[in-house]
Design a protein around this motif. Structure first.
Motif: not given
Length: 305
Positions: A65-73, A95-109
Motif C-alpha cells: 500500500x502507498x505510504x500514508x502522507x503525514x504532516x509533521x508538526x 533518554x526516551x525520545x525518538x530522533x525522527x518520526x516514523x509510521x505510527x510515531x509522528x509526535x514527541x520526537x
C-alpha cells in the motif's frame, strides 16, 4: 499500490510464508501477517495462508500500500542545545525520545522539537527527517549533530562516511574485563531469526568496528568508553552482547535479569567534527544523565556490586 516481486531461492525455501516475507522484503513478521490477511500477497498468482511453506522457484508478489502522507508538526518540547550557529547545532537528546518520526510515531520526537525551535533545517533527508544527518536509539541519550542547511548536511555526512567525525559513548555493561583496551571487529546485519534485531552475522552484513576502554571495573559490572569506527544500527549494543558484556538495562540485547534502569545505560558522550564552513575542528562533551550517574555512584560506593 506498489508491486514488488521476488523468486524464492534454495536457501530461503521450506519456510513459512510470513517468515519468508520478512527475509525477502525486509519487513516485520507482524507486517507480513497483516499483508497476507489483507490479500496483498500472492504466491504463484494465488493468495495463501501465513503457514504456507514456500518452495524453491515460488514467485511471490507483494502489493505494498502507498505510504500514508503525514504532516509533521512543530511541538514545543524543551531542548538541551549544547552549541548552535548558522550551519549546525549540537543537541543533547534525552533518554526516551525518538530522533525522527516514523509510521505510527509522528509526535514527541526530536524532529518535532527542532521544527519548533529552529527556523531552518536541511531538507536532504526529506520531510520526516529534516536536519538529521545521524541518529541514536530512543533509549540512548547524548549528543547529535543537526544541520541547518544542505551544504552543512553534505559536509557532515561526508565526514561520517569517511570516518572523520569522531563519536564516543559511555556505557555500563555486565561483567568486569580482564584487560583495559579492546576492539570488536565483527560484521553486523539483520538477525535472520528476529527481524527487529541486528546481529553479528556473515549474511547480508556490513563491516563494523568498535574500540573500547575500560574506565572502571566492579565485581559484576564495568564502566567503559566506546569509540565508533563505523556506525551500524545498534552497533555498540550488538557488539557488547557478542563479547558477552551486554549493556545494563538493554531490553533487546541484554540479560533478562538486569538492573531496573528502564532502558540501556548507553550515552553518546562526545562528538568531534570539522565545521562545514569555517573548517575549524570542534569537540563537544556531555556527561551521562542522572539515572546513569546514580547507578555508577552506587557501584563506586559498593551499594551495587
Amino acid at each position: 499500490m506498489e508491486k514488488q516481486y521476488q523468486v524464492v531461492e534454495e536457501k530461503g525455501a521450506n519456510q513459512r510464508l510470513d517468515k519468508a516475507l520478512c527475509l525477502l522484503f525486509d519487513i516485520s513478521r507482524n507486517r507480513a501477517k497483516e499483508l497476507i490477511d489483507e490479500e496483498a500477497v500472492l504466491v504463484n498468482g494465488i493468495g495463501t495462508k501465513p503457514s504456507y511453506k514456500v518452495q524453491t522457484g515460488d514467485e511471490i508478489e507483494l502489493l505494498m500500500p502507498p505510504l500514508e502522507e503525514v504532516e509533521i508538526k512543530p511541538e514545543n518540547i524543551p531542548l538541551d542545545i549544547v552549541y548552535e550557529d548558522e550551519d549546525v547545532l549540537v543537541v543533547n537528546k534525552p533518554r526516551g525520545m525518538v530522533v525522527h518520526p516514523s509510521p505510527g510515531h509522528y509526535s514527541g520526537t526530536l524532529v518535532n522539537a527542532l521544527m519548533y525551535h529552529i527556523k531552518d533545517l536541511s531538507g536532504i533527508n526529506g520531510v520526516m527527517r529534516p536536519g538529521i544527518v545521524h541518529r541514536i536509539d530512543k533509549d540512548t541519550s547524548g549528543l547529535l549533530i543537526v544541520c541547518k542547511n544542505d551544504n552543512a548536511h553534505t559536509q557532515i555526512s561526508k565526514q561520517l562516511s569517511e570516518k572523520e567525525c569522531k563519536r564516543e559513548y559511555k556505557a555500563i555493561v555486565h561483567r568486569p574485563f580482564s584487560h583495559t583496551f579492546g576492539t570488536v571487529d565483527a560484521p553486523i546485519g539483520r538477525d535472520e531469526k528476529n527481524r527487529q534485531k541486528m546481529a553479528v552475522t556473515a549474511n547480508n552484513s556490513k563491516n563494523a568496528i568498535t574500540h573500547f576502554e575500560v574506565l572502571e571495573n566492579f565485581k559484576n559490572y564495568a564502566y567503559i568508553l566506546c569509540k565508533l569506527e563505523t556506525g551500524r544500527t545498534h552497533q555498540i549494543r550488538v557488539h557488547m552482547e557478542y563479547i558477552e558484556h551486554p549493556i545494563v538495562g538493554d531490553p533487546k540485547y541484554g540479560y533478562r535479569k538486569t538492573l531496573p534502569t528502564d532502558g540501556q545505560l548507553l550515552h553518546a558522550y562526545a562528538l568531534e567534527f570539522t565545521h562545514p564552513t569555517t573548517g575549524k575542528r570542534m569537540r563537544f562533551e556531555k556527561e551521562p544523565p542522572q539515572i546513569f550517574q546514580d547507578v555508577l555512584h552506587k557501584m563506586e560506593t559498593g551499594e551495587i556490586e
